[in-house]
Design a protein around this motif. Structure first.
Motif, PDB file in Angstrom:
ATOM      1  N   PHE A  66       0.836  -1.205   0.000  1.00 62.27           N
ATOM      2  CA  PHE A  66       0.000   0.000   0.000  1.00 62.27           C
ATOM      3  C   PHE A  66       0.871   1.256   0.000  1.00 62.27           C
ATOM      4  N   GLU A  67       1.940   1.255   0.787  1.00 63.95           N
ATOM      5  CA  GLU A  67       2.837   2.417   0.862  1.00 63.95           C
ATOM      6  C   GLU A  67       3.525   2.644  -0.482  1.00 63.95           C
ATOM      7  N   ALA A  72       4.167   5.902  -5.406  1.00 66.14           N
ATOM      8  CA  ALA A  72       4.157   5.977  -6.875  1.00 66.14           C
ATOM      9  C   ALA A  72       3.128   6.987  -7.361  1.00 66.14           C
ATOM     10  N   GLU A  73       1.954   7.000  -6.720  1.00 71.37           N
ATOM     11  CA  GLU A  73       0.912   7.952  -7.107  1.00 71.37           C
ATOM     12  C   GLU A  73       1.340   9.389  -6.776  1.00 71.37           C
ATOM     13  N   SER A  78       2.763   5.935 -12.779  1.00 80.86           N
ATOM     14  CA  SER A  78       1.710   4.953 -12.939  1.00 80.86           C
ATOM     15  C   SER A  78       2.086   3.694 -12.179  1.00 80.86           C
ATOM     16  N   THR A  79       1.100   3.055 -11.570  1.00 83.34           N
ATOM     17  CA  THR A  79       1.346   1.805 -10.879  1.00 83.34           C
ATOM     18  C   THR A  79       1.072   0.621 -11.796  1.00 83.34           C
ATOM     19  N   ALA A  80       0.728   0.894 -13.060  1.00 79.85           N
ATOM     20  CA  ALA A  80       0.436  -0.187 -13.999  1.00 79.85           C
ATOM     21  C   ALA A  80       1.662  -0.539 -14.806  1.00 79.85           C
TER      22      ALA A  80
END
Length: 80
Positions: A66-67, A72-73, A78-80
């Motif tokens: 989660f952290e 990243a956000e 992007s987390t993708a």
């Protein structure tokens, strides 16, 4: 690429292949299949892929993911 996301089990119902539960993903709640994890219980953290819990993980590992997503956000990535 496939990605599993950690979540905390809030409730469990059913048995065998019909076993499911409500899982909290950092504020987003979804019903997912728990059929592959007969021992998973409320309070456990699980990795979920395509609507199915695939493994139980410890809380520190889940919170670390989660952290990482928050960082990243915040960086605009992007987390993708």
């Amino acid at each position: 690429m496939c990605l599993a996301i950690p979540g905390r089990i809030l409730s469990v119902e059913g048995e065998g292949l019909a076993r499911s539960g409500v899982v909290d993903f950092a504020g987003v709640r979804k019903r997912i299949s728990l059929s592959c994890l007969p021992g998973a219980a409320p309070g456990n953290y699980v990795m979920v892929h395509a609507g199915m819990a695939i493994t139980v993980v410890d809380e520190a590992e889940a919170l670390g993911v989660f952290e990482y997503i928050r960082e990243a956000e915040a960086e605009g990535g992007s987390t993708a």
